[in-house]
Design an enzyme around this catalytic site. Structure first.
Site, PDB file in Angstrom:
ATOM      1  N   LEU A  36       0.807  -1.212   0.000  1.00  0.00           N
ATOM      2  CA  LEU A  36       0.000   0.000   0.000  1.00  0.00           C
ATOM      3  C   LEU A  36       0.842   1.263   0.000  1.00  0.00           C
ATOM      4  O   LEU A  36       0.437   2.285  -0.542  1.00  0.00           O
ATOM      5  CB  LEU A  36      -0.926   0.020   1.231  1.00  0.00           C
ATOM      6  CG  LEU A  36      -2.036  -1.031   1.271  1.00  0.00           C
ATOM      7  CD1 LEU A  36      -2.814  -0.920   2.570  1.00  0.00           C
ATOM      8  CD2 LEU A  36      -2.956  -0.878   0.087  1.00  0.00           C
ATOM      9  N   GLY A  40       9.794   6.423   5.069  1.00  0.00           N
ATOM     10  CA  GLY A  40      11.112   6.382   5.677  1.00  0.00           C
ATOM     11  C   GLY A  40      11.219   5.428   6.846  1.00  0.00           C
ATOM     12  O   GLY A  40      12.314   5.004   7.218  1.00  0.00           O
ATOM     13  N   PHE A  41      10.056   5.054   7.432  1.00  0.00           N
ATOM     14  CA  PHE A  41      10.081   4.188   8.605  1.00  0.00           C
ATOM     15  C   PHE A  41       9.645   2.751   8.309  1.00  0.00           C
ATOM     16  O   PHE A  41       9.838   1.877   9.131  1.00  0.00           O
ATOM     17  CB  PHE A  41       9.188   4.757   9.706  1.00  0.00           C
ATOM     18  CG  PHE A  41       9.772   5.959  10.371  1.00  0.00           C
ATOM     19  CD1 PHE A  41      10.539   5.837  11.515  1.00  0.00           C
ATOM     20  CD2 PHE A  41       9.564   7.215   9.835  1.00  0.00           C
ATOM     21  CE1 PHE A  41      11.092   6.956  12.130  1.00  0.00           C
ATOM     22  CE2 PHE A  41      10.111   8.344  10.444  1.00  0.00           C
ATOM     23  CZ  PHE A  41      10.878   8.214  11.588  1.00  0.00           C
ATOM     24  N   GLY A  42       9.014   2.524   7.162  1.00  0.00           N
ATOM     25  CA  GLY A  42       8.577   1.156   6.913  1.00  0.00           C
ATOM     26  C   GLY A  42       7.698   0.996   5.699  1.00  0.00           C
ATOM     27  O   GLY A  42       7.568   1.890   4.857  1.00  0.00           O
ATOM     28  N   LYS A  61       1.575  -3.150   9.055  1.00  0.00           N
ATOM     29  CA  LYS A  61       2.691  -2.217   9.039  1.00  0.00           C
ATOM     30  C   LYS A  61       3.950  -2.960   9.449  1.00  0.00           C
ATOM     31  O   LYS A  61       3.980  -3.620  10.488  1.00  0.00           O
ATOM     32  CB  LYS A  61       2.436  -1.047   9.994  1.00  0.00           C
ATOM     33  CG  LYS A  61       1.399  -0.054   9.498  1.00  0.00           C
ATOM     34  CD  LYS A  61       1.358   1.178  10.395  1.00  0.00           C
ATOM     35  CE  LYS A  61       0.452   2.248   9.822  1.00  0.00           C
ATOM     36  NZ  LYS A  61       0.491   3.493  10.623  1.00  0.00           N
ATOM     37  N   ASP A 159      -0.649  14.379  14.330  1.00  0.00           N
ATOM     38  CA  ASP A 159      -0.503  14.356  12.871  1.00  0.00           C
ATOM     39  C   ASP A 159      -1.869  14.323  12.180  1.00  0.00           C
ATOM     40  O   ASP A 159      -2.082  13.541  11.243  1.00  0.00           O
ATOM     41  CB  ASP A 159       0.345  13.159  12.424  1.00  0.00           C
ATOM     42  CG  ASP A 159       0.948  13.371  11.026  1.00  0.00           C
ATOM     43  OD1 ASP A 159       0.975  14.531  10.567  1.00  0.00           O
ATOM     44  OD2 ASP A 159       1.373  12.387  10.410  1.00  0.00           O
TER      45      ASP A 159
END
Length: 339
Positions: A36, A40-42, A61, A159
């Site tokens: 999907l 930068g994190f996964g 995730k 966020d």
């Protein structure tokens, strides 16, 4: 924590992507068939739990940072753990994705959550058109109730933006996603304060105090107010002009809203934290008052038009059909306007 494209939940399955052996299943039960998004994190996947009836869809995730710095890796792992813990706390709410699973496999960390079919509000506005004041007012009332629930757990999302709000296709509910940036005021405090105080948020949506690493519940209200501006105008926060005298955003010429609603939004997006609404309930009460005043003005306008057009009172809506309290409210509203 993940790229905003993770919120674009796609329905189609990639051809030939299905896995057929138990060895190729994640945790022995999750069949991954589509990526999907990557950030930068996964990486975020669309998958099925093949051992549950109906093989339900889910979102997985995978924490896979692109950096190698030991400090940043420690922060990423802590944030991932906090996201899972937050979903566990809040997931009983219909507007928060349900946490399904959280585990390690081959030294890798995974988080499995409910799949919400639909599109983000950012996609909705990008692909079609901006919303009316009435539509944004309904959206705002819905989101303020959700924020009141989230904040009651002493959790700040940090966020909120159109890319992180999905309109569910099946029941039209709004779902706030991506809890990788949350600040849990009541959670465990790690020895390394950088894990919890690091500046997080999206440019334009994060208020000054959050950028300065001092978020409060009012920080989420600021981000929600900026989201309302996007829904009303189709413009991202950084595209607006800013007053050189006050530092406040200049936006009212971009859309047609009532003065009361404009004042409400303006108080949500005040640069100064002390000038903002301090809680979701305080903002919700102000919104309720604003909507009531607008309805009273509409009733008064209807009655004025009825009188001016010489329509018989028996054929339409008149003062006498209203409860005494509403008649009094209309009279007070009218007298305020005359002043």
């Amino acid at each position: 924590m993940f790229d905003s494209s993770t919120s674009e939940l796609l329905l189609g399955e990639s051809a030939g992507a299905e896995l057929h052996t138990k060895e190729s299943l994640l945790a022995g039960r999750y069949q991954i068939f589509q990526v999907l998004g990557r950030g930068g994190f996964g990486i975020t996947y669309l998958a099925r739990n093949i051992y549950l009836p109906g093989r339900p869809l889910c979102v997985i995730k995978h924490l896979a940072p692109k950096f190698t710095s030991p400090t940043l890796l420690t922060i990423a792992k802590w944030r991932f753990h906090v996201e899972a813990r937050t979903l566990s706390k809040l997931g009983s709410h219909s507007q928060v994705p349900l946490l399904i699973d959280y585990f390690r496999e081959d030294q890798e960390m995974y988080l499995v959550q409910e799949y919400v079919p639909g599109e983000t509000l950012w996609s909705q506005i990008r692909d079609r058109e901006s919303l009316t004041e009435e539509e944004v007012s309904e959206f705002l009332a819905d989101m303020l109730k959700l924020l009141h629930y989230i904040h009651s757990y002493r959790i700040i999302h940090r966020d909120i933006k159109p890319q992180n709000i999905i309109r569910c296709l099946t029941d039209n509910r709004l779902v706030l996603i991506d809890y990788g940036a949350v600040f849990d005021q009541g959670g465990l405090v790690p020895a390394d304060k950088r894990l919890v105080t690091k500046a997080i948020g999206s440019p334009g949506y994060a208020p000054p105090e959050q950028v300065a690493e001092n978020p409060t519940c009012a920080s989420d209200l600021y981000a929600l107010g900026m989201t309302c501006l996007f829904l009303l105008t189709g413009k991202e926060p950084l595209a607006f002009n800013v007053s050189l005298h006050t530092g406040e955003i200049i936006w009212q010429s971009e859309t047609d809203v009532s003065d009361g609603f404009a004042n409400l939004i303006n108080q949500m997006i005040k640069v100064s934290l002390s000038d903002r609404y301090q809680s979701a309930m305080q903002a919700l009460n102000a919104l309720d008052s604003c909507r009531l005043r607008n309805k009273l003005r509409q009733v008064h306008k209807y009655q004025t038009n009825t009188i001016n057009s010489n329509i018989s009172p028996d054929s339409g809506f008149t003062h006498q059909h209203l409860p005494p309290a509403v008649q009094w409210a209309i009279e007070m509203s009218t007298s305020e306007e005359m002043r």
